[in-house]
Design a protein around this motif. Structure first.
Motif, PDB file in Angstrom:
ATOM      1  N   THR A 168      -0.575   0.590  18.467  1.00 24.81           N
ATOM      2  CA  THR A 168      -1.027  -0.546  17.976  1.00 24.81           C
ATOM      3  C   THR A 168      -1.945  -0.411  16.582  1.00 24.81           C
ATOM      4  O   THR A 168      -2.699   0.665  16.758  1.00 24.81           O
ATOM      5  CB  THR A 168      -1.867  -1.584  18.919  1.00 24.81           C
ATOM      6  OG1 THR A 168      -2.847  -0.666  19.490  1.00 24.81           O
ATOM      7  CG2 THR A 168      -0.989  -2.194  20.157  1.00 24.81           C
ATOM      8  N   GLY A 169      -1.466  -0.783  15.462  1.00 26.28           N
ATOM      9  CA  GLY A 169      -2.412  -0.658  14.355  1.00 26.28           C
ATOM     10  C   GLY A 169      -1.808   0.556  13.407  1.00 26.28           C
ATOM     11  O   GLY A 169      -2.428   1.074  12.654  1.00 26.28           O
ATOM     12  N   GLN A 192       4.364   7.194   7.960  1.00 24.22           N
ATOM     13  CA  GLN A 192       4.961   6.031   7.893  1.00 24.22           C
ATOM     14  C   GLN A 192       6.354   6.680   6.659  1.00 24.22           C
ATOM     15  O   GLN A 192       7.467   6.128   7.047  1.00 24.22           O
ATOM     16  CB  GLN A 192       4.051   5.138   7.008  1.00 24.22           C
ATOM     17  CG  GLN A 192       3.258   4.308   8.030  1.00 24.22           C
ATOM     18  CD  GLN A 192       2.415   3.178   7.124  1.00 24.22           C
ATOM     19  OE1 GLN A 192       1.792   3.756   6.394  1.00 24.22           O
ATOM     20  NE2 GLN A 192       2.297   2.124   7.770  1.00 24.22           N
ATOM     21  N   THR A 216       1.434   5.964   4.688  1.00 25.44           N
ATOM     22  CA  THR A 216       0.918   7.345   4.975  1.00 25.44           C
ATOM     23  C   THR A 216       2.148   8.295   5.305  1.00 25.44           C
ATOM     24  O   THR A 216       3.341   7.903   5.314  1.00 25.44           O
ATOM     25  CB  THR A 216       0.331   7.121   6.412  1.00 25.44           C
ATOM     26  OG1 THR A 216       1.134   6.864   7.245  1.00 25.44           O
ATOM     27  CG2 THR A 216      -0.816   6.246   6.683  1.00 25.44           C
ATOM     28  N   GLY A 265       0.829   0.860  11.681  1.00 30.72           N
ATOM     29  CA  GLY A 265       1.451   0.457  10.482  1.00 30.72           C
ATOM     30  C   GLY A 265       2.826   0.082  10.758  1.00 30.72           C
ATOM     31  O   GLY A 265       3.577   0.271   9.746  1.00 30.72           O
ATOM     32  N   LYS A 266       3.459  -0.407  11.619  1.00 32.73           N
ATOM     33  CA  LYS A 266       4.737  -0.726  11.869  1.00 32.73           C
ATOM     34  C   LYS A 266       5.176  -1.997  11.291  1.00 32.73           C
ATOM     35  O   LYS A 266       6.226  -1.850  10.532  1.00 32.73           O
ATOM     36  CB  LYS A 266       4.973  -1.220  13.346  1.00 32.73           C
ATOM     37  CG  LYS A 266       4.550  -0.190  14.351  1.00 32.73           C
ATOM     38  CD  LYS A 266       5.155  -0.333  15.908  1.00 32.73           C
ATOM     39  CE  LYS A 266       4.142  -1.527  16.418  1.00 32.73           C
ATOM     40  NZ  LYS A 266       2.708  -0.903  16.814  1.00 32.73           N
ATOM     41  N   THR A 267       4.115  -2.948  10.880  1.00 27.82           N
ATOM     42  CA  THR A 267       4.522  -4.149  10.357  1.00 27.82           C
ATOM     43  C   THR A 267       5.194  -3.655   8.796  1.00 27.82           C
ATOM     44  O   THR A 267       5.886  -4.179   8.148  1.00 27.82           O
ATOM     45  CB  THR A 267       3.568  -4.948  10.069  1.00 27.82           C
ATOM     46  OG1 THR A 267       3.420  -5.550  11.581  1.00 27.82           O
ATOM     47  CG2 THR A 267       4.180  -6.465   9.466  1.00 27.82           C
ATOM     48  N   GLU A 268       4.323  -2.505   8.162  1.00 30.72           N
ATOM     49  CA  GLU A 268       4.294  -2.354   6.852  1.00 30.72           C
ATOM     50  C   GLU A 268       5.769  -1.617   6.734  1.00 30.72           C
ATOM     51  O   GLU A 268       6.695  -1.739   5.856  1.00 30.72           O
ATOM     52  CB  GLU A 268       3.485  -1.299   6.455  1.00 30.72           C
ATOM     53  CG  GLU A 268       3.392  -0.689   5.041  1.00 30.72           C
ATOM     54  CD  GLU A 268       3.508  -1.979   3.869  1.00 30.72           C
ATOM     55  OE1 GLU A 268       2.448  -2.925   4.371  1.00 30.72           O
ATOM     56  OE2 GLU A 268       4.016  -1.838   2.862  1.00 30.72           O
ATOM     57  N   VAL A 301      -3.318   3.473  11.407  1.00 31.38           N
ATOM     58  CA  VAL A 301      -3.388   3.845   9.966  1.00 31.38           C
ATOM     59  C   VAL A 301      -4.862   4.154   9.537  1.00 31.38           C
ATOM     60  O   VAL A 301      -5.293   5.326   8.469  1.00 31.38           O
ATOM     61  CB  VAL A 301      -2.813   2.678   9.089  1.00 31.38           C
ATOM     62  CG1 VAL A 301      -3.038   2.817   7.647  1.00 31.38           C
ATOM     63  CG2 VAL A 301      -1.484   2.441   9.547  1.00 31.38           C
ATOM     64  N   ASP A 353      -4.699  -9.869  15.083  1.00 31.96           N
ATOM     65  CA  ASP A 353      -5.401  -8.733  14.440  1.00 31.96           C
ATOM     66  C   ASP A 353      -7.044  -9.357  14.005  1.00 31.96           C
ATOM     67  O   ASP A 353      -6.941  -9.936  13.113  1.00 31.96           O
ATOM     68  CB  ASP A 353      -4.629  -8.153  13.076  1.00 31.96           C
ATOM     69  CG  ASP A 353      -5.363  -6.931  12.512  1.00 31.96           C
ATOM     70  OD1 ASP A 353      -6.254  -6.540  12.979  1.00 31.96           O
ATOM     71  OD2 ASP A 353      -4.542  -6.638  11.448  1.00 31.96           O
ATOM     72  N   ARG A 367     -10.452  -2.519  15.918  1.00 30.99           N
ATOM     73  CA  ARG A 367      -9.487  -2.330  14.904  1.00 30.99           C
ATOM     74  C   ARG A 367     -10.662  -1.833  13.399  1.00 30.99           C
ATOM     75  O   ARG A 367     -10.076  -1.313  12.631  1.00 30.99           O
ATOM     76  CB  ARG A 367      -8.808  -3.492  14.601  1.00 30.99           C
ATOM     77  CG  ARG A 367      -7.547  -3.505  15.464  1.00 30.99           C
ATOM     78  CD  ARG A 367      -6.580  -4.523  15.249  1.00 30.99           C
ATOM     79  NE  ARG A 367      -5.359  -4.044  15.943  1.00 30.99           N
ATOM     80  CZ  ARG A 367      -3.942  -4.269  15.414  1.00 30.99           C
ATOM     81  NH1 ARG A 367      -4.016  -4.991  14.259  1.00 30.99           N
ATOM     82  NH2 ARG A 367      -3.291  -3.847  15.976  1.00 30.99           N
ATOM     83  N   PRO A 426       0.822  -1.306   0.042  1.00 31.62           N
ATOM     84  CA  PRO A 426       0.131   0.067   0.059  1.00 31.62           C
ATOM     85  C   PRO A 426       0.908   1.347  -0.056  1.00 31.62           C
ATOM     86  O   PRO A 426       1.998   1.302   0.388  1.00 31.62           O
ATOM     87  CB  PRO A 426      -0.823  -0.183   1.186  1.00 31.62           C
ATOM     88  CG  PRO A 426       0.034  -0.893   2.149  1.00 31.62           C
ATOM     89  CD  PRO A 426       0.775  -1.778   1.359  1.00 31.62           C
ATOM     90  N   ARG A 479       2.545 -11.924   6.216  1.00 33.46           N
ATOM     91  CA  ARG A 479       2.881 -10.880   5.372  1.00 33.46           C
ATOM     92  C   ARG A 479       4.280 -10.754   5.031  1.00 33.46           C
ATOM     93  O   ARG A 479       4.526 -10.271   3.686  1.00 33.46           O
ATOM     94  CB  ARG A 479       2.611  -9.626   6.228  1.00 33.46           C
ATOM     95  CG  ARG A 479       1.002  -9.365   6.396  1.00 33.46           C
ATOM     96  CD  ARG A 479       0.882  -8.287   7.392  1.00 33.46           C
ATOM     97  NE  ARG A 479       0.917  -7.081   7.243  1.00 33.46           N
ATOM     98  CZ  ARG A 479       0.899  -5.914   7.810  1.00 33.46           C
ATOM     99  NH1 ARG A 479       0.389  -5.999   9.124  1.00 33.46           N
ATOM    100  NH2 ARG A 479       1.215  -4.832   7.470  1.00 33.46           N
TER     101      ARG A 479
HETATM  102  P1  ADP Z   1       1.119  -2.462  13.604  1.00 29.23           P
HETATM  103  O1  ADP Z   1       2.244  -3.664  13.211  1.00 29.23           O
HETATM  104  O2  ADP Z   1       1.628  -1.054  13.831  1.00 29.23           O
HETATM  105  O3  ADP Z   1       0.126  -2.906  14.781  1.00 29.23           O
HETATM  106  P2  ADP Z   1       0.166  -3.086  11.047  1.00 29.23           P
HETATM  107  O4  ADP Z   1       1.326  -2.889  10.296  1.00 29.23           O
HETATM  108  O5  ADP Z   1      -0.234  -4.463  11.363  1.00 29.23           O
HETATM  109  O6  ADP Z   1       0.411  -2.236  12.595  1.00 29.23           O
HETATM  110  O7  ADP Z   1      -1.214  -2.199  10.371  1.00 29.23           O
HETATM  111  C1  ADP Z   1      -2.496  -2.334  10.624  1.00 29.23           C
HETATM  112  C2  ADP Z   1      -3.214  -2.442   9.408  1.00 29.23           C
HETATM  113  O8  ADP Z   1      -3.066  -1.464   8.643  1.00 29.23           O
HETATM  114  C3  ADP Z   1      -3.124  -3.717   8.607  1.00 29.23           C
HETATM  115  O9  ADP Z   1      -3.991  -4.382   8.223  1.00 29.23           O
HETATM  116  C4  ADP Z   1      -2.032  -3.199   7.423  1.00 29.23           C
HETATM  117  O10 ADP Z   1      -2.102  -3.899   6.255  1.00 29.23           O
HETATM  118  C5  ADP Z   1      -2.793  -2.019   7.132  1.00 29.23           C
HETATM  119  N1  ADP Z   1      -1.854  -0.965   6.649  1.00 29.23           N
HETATM  120  C6  ADP Z   1      -0.623  -0.260   7.048  1.00 29.23           C
HETATM  121  N2  ADP Z   1       0.118   0.489   6.098  1.00 29.23           N
HETATM  122  C7  ADP Z   1      -0.974   0.916   5.485  1.00 29.23           C
HETATM  123  C8  ADP Z   1      -0.822   2.006   4.536  1.00 29.23           C
HETATM  124  N3  ADP Z   1      -0.143   2.818   4.447  1.00 29.23           N
HETATM  125  N4  ADP Z   1      -2.146   1.920   3.727  1.00 29.23           N
HETATM  126  C9  ADP Z   1      -3.378   1.196   4.016  1.00 29.23           C
HETATM  127  N5  ADP Z   1      -3.303   0.181   4.997  1.00 29.23           N
HETATM  128  C10 ADP Z   1      -2.346   0.072   5.645  1.00 29.23           C
END
Ligand code: ADP
Ligand code: ZN
Ligand code: ZN
Length: 661
Positions: free
Chosen positions: A158-159, A133, A130, A161-164, A308, A476, A516, A127, A196
């Protein structure tokens, strides 16, 4: 001539002609004669001469085709010194999985390549980031471009977008031709992050998973060792993955206690990751919504302050349980009933330590406890027996008191099983199932009960998930709208300087699971509604909490303002444990005198204090607080060696825990 330290060691061997000339190097694994057996040895150094006469030196029989990377042998040496262990024990951490077994003559079965968790097609299209990010990634890319050892803490709710961010940073490292290690607390509880990575990077991802069969683990290890896979995802032991030319280590949920290993060596994967990143010139990226005060104090921090999807964090309400006689506050019962009638989902977290089921005599008050460990025996519902959670001792559930012969036995507490029973009775009219996640399910020998249960809950239309700390970790589930913490202060009642931090993280992490996909709320039941950790968690105020916590630790001289070290002496009789602990203490004080020069930070030795008896061993503990870790570890190791070496203290065993959790 080769100086090889075997699984024990060190021992010298003479390298035969055919193995000279570069075929054998540090990390090579050799089959060597040892007494009348053949054992596996790891080469820790090559030397031109030996103290053993050449005639007496034996030659290795053969070399295994794949050894351990030399850098991991060096890392093992560092661990042995840092955690007061031995080189052979430390080396066993970095050996290929099942190394010893493969030597024992059994042929390795042909292994099919691991199926990647059924994630389906690879989707390389991430994706758009933001703005927040983007800013974080930008600084990480600058770090990576420098190719120097760096540390960064990603503090994101939490949520957020750290994993991204982890995925993008990993892609950059891979583009640079470098490898990546991703550490997660417990694979069974975090299948999503593995999925992921596999989805984004396909076959270049290897998973080192404790649930894999030994052959599968070895196959994954080998793919990494040969460079076929360049990304390794796994729990704390994956910090030893044979990833060459390492560019990035991601350490997710860095606050999680599972990063500390409780066997010997008692290493902390977070510190090992720092050391490994340092040696490899790699970037270490720590991520958490509730980072440790240690990391906040020491590591450059990037923030992701909002979710996010723009959703607010759920409302958290603290419910005062003083004077309540039921296990559920009336508002909790009402909220659960609301979720049921809306056909929604809820998660209920029991703070395990306050909720064990035990038995006592109504007449004389005796508590049924383990004959080997001074702890109460726990009663699983319907089991008809009581069991010890420390040593596994079991006995039939009593129907009369051994002390006074009274027939009246009282049950206390409400373990998860009993709560499940209660919730099922009250709420489950057939349409609101109760899913119970139990600690015993993690590490179960076969199948994947945790994954299965989490999937069932995820797929269910409606229901409630109950369990201990585990239910707050990483999952999640977009449709959970209610989170409940029962007995939130149970963790606070423990004499542990991390009690506040743990309590805060528990509530914040559970809140992170809620709302969420839709608005949600969290109810926190406690008899300590004013506790700092609970008040800050209810306000989602991690900055306020961290500031107060760091101040408190500074005043008390706790980490990160000092290092702690625990020395436990155990023996069959209490006076022996006590005498050994006093002797260690005397040596320690003498050895530490003059260390750390500055009187303000002079090392302090506390104790000996009694610990509860464990597996028939009486235990005494000493705690050392010191500004510098290395000299304190050396002193502790030396003090233990001095005491363990004397006849007076035969039969006493010692363990040294550096940075205990
Ligand atoms: P965290 O690891 O901080 O808890 P995640 O990385 O799991 O957060 O992100 C939460 C949700 O948002 C996931 O479903 C992820 O796919 C989605 N997400 C993350 N970054 C983006 C983005 N830039 N645009 C849209 N969706 C996103
Ligand atoms: Zn009695
Ligand atoms: Zn026991």
């Amino acid at each position: 001539m080769t100086s090889a330290r075997a699984l024990r060691g060190p021992f010298d061997y003479l390298l035969p002609e055919e193995l000279r000339g570069g075929a054998v190097e540090v990390g090579s694994m050799l089959v060597v004669p040892f007494g009348r057996r053949e054992v596996l040895g790891v080469v820790v150094g090559l030397a031109d001469s030996s103290e053993v006469a050449e005639k007496k030196l034996l030659a290795p029989l053969r070399a295994l085709e794949l050894g351990v990377p030399g850098e991991l042998v060096e890392l093992a040496e560092w661990i042995a010194a840092e955690y007061c262990s031995t080189i052979s024990r430390a080396l066993s951490l970095v050996l290929p999985p099942g190394a010893a077994r493969r030597l024992s003559g059994r042929r390795r079965r042909a292994v099919a390549p691991l199926e990647h968790l059924g994630v389906g097609a690879r989707s390389p299209h991430p994706p758009a980031l933001t703005v927040e990010q983007e800013a974080v990634l930008c600084s990480l890319e600058a770090d990576l471009a420098e190719r120097r050892a760096r540390r960064r803490l990603l503090h994101g709710v939490t949520g957020s977008g750290k994993t991204e961010i982890y995925l993008r940073a990993a892609a950059t490292a891979l583009e640079q031709g470098r490898g990546v290690i991703v550490l997660v607390p417990e694979i069974a509880l975090t299948p999503q992050i593995v999925g992921r990575f596999a989805e984004r990077f396909g076959d270049t991802v290897a998973v080192l998973h404790s649930r894999l069969r030994p052959g599968e683990r070895y196959a994954e290890w080998r793919r990494l060792r040969e460079g076929e896979a360049r990304v390794c995802v796994g729990p704390r032991s994956a910090v030893f993955a044979p990833v060459g030319d390492l560019g990035l280590i991601v350490l997710d949920e860095e606050h999680d206690a599972s990063y500390k290993h409780e066997g010997d060596p008692r290493y902390d994967a977070r510190d090992v990751a720092v050391e490994r990143a340092c040696r490899a010139g790699a970037l270490l990226l720590l991520g958490s919504a509730t980072p440790r005060p240690e990391s906040v104090e020491r590591v450059a921090r990037s923030r992701l302050p909002s979710r996010v999807d723009g959703r607010p964090l759920p409302d958290v309400r603290v419910l005062d349980m003083r004077g309540e006689c039921s296990g559920l506050h009336p508002l909790t019962a009402e909220a659960l009933a609301d979720v049921r009638s809306a056909r929604g989902k809820a998660i209920v977290l029991l703070n395990r330590r306050g909720w064990s089921n035990f038995l006592s005599c109504r007449s004389c008050g005796q508590v049924w406890s383990c004959p080997h460990c001074d702890v109460a025996l726990v009663l699983p519902r319907g089991g008809g027996y009581v069991a010890c959670h420390h040593c596994g001792h079991r006995e039939p559930a009593p129907n009369r008191c051994g002390g006074c012969s009274s027939m009246s036995v009282a049950r206390h507490g409400a373990g998860t099983e009993r709560l499940q029973h209660e919730l099922t009775t009250v709420f489950d009219d057939g349409g609101f199932p109760v899913f119970r996640l139990d600690a015993d399910m993690v590490g179960a020998p076969d199948g994947d009960p945790v994954g299965g249960l989490l999937r069932s809950f995820g797929e269910a239309e409606t229901g409630v998930l109950i369990g201990t700390q585990m239910v707050a970790k990483g999952h999640d589930f977009p449709d959970v709208t209610l989170g409940v913490v029962l007995d939130a202060d149970a963790t606070l009642r423990f004499p542990d300087f991390r009690a506040e931090e743990r309590t805060f993280a528990l509530i914040a992490q559970l809140a992170g699971r809620v709302g969420r996909g839709a608005d949600g709320r969290v109810l926190v039941q406690t008899i300590a509604p004013q506790a700092r950790s609970i008040v800050h968690a209810a306000r989602h105020d991690s900055d306020g909490f961290l500031a107060g916590e760091l101040e408190r630790r500074r005043m008390l001289g706790y980490p990160p303002f000092s290092h702690l070290l625990r020395v436990v002496c155990s023996a069959a009789e209490p006076h022996r444990a006590q005498a050994a602990a006093s002797a260690v203490r005397d040596h320690l004080e003498a050895l530490l005198q003059g260390a750390d020069g500055d009187p303000g930070v002079r090392p302090v030795v506390l104790g000996p204090a009694a610990l509860f008896r464990l597996r028939d061993r009486e235990r005494r503990v000493l705690v050392v607080k010191a500004a510098e870790r290395r000299p304190a570890v050396q002193a502790a190791g030396e003090a233990v060696r001095l005491v363990a070496g004397t006849r007076d203290h035969a039969g006493v065993s010692f363990s040294v825990d550096v940075d205990p959790q």
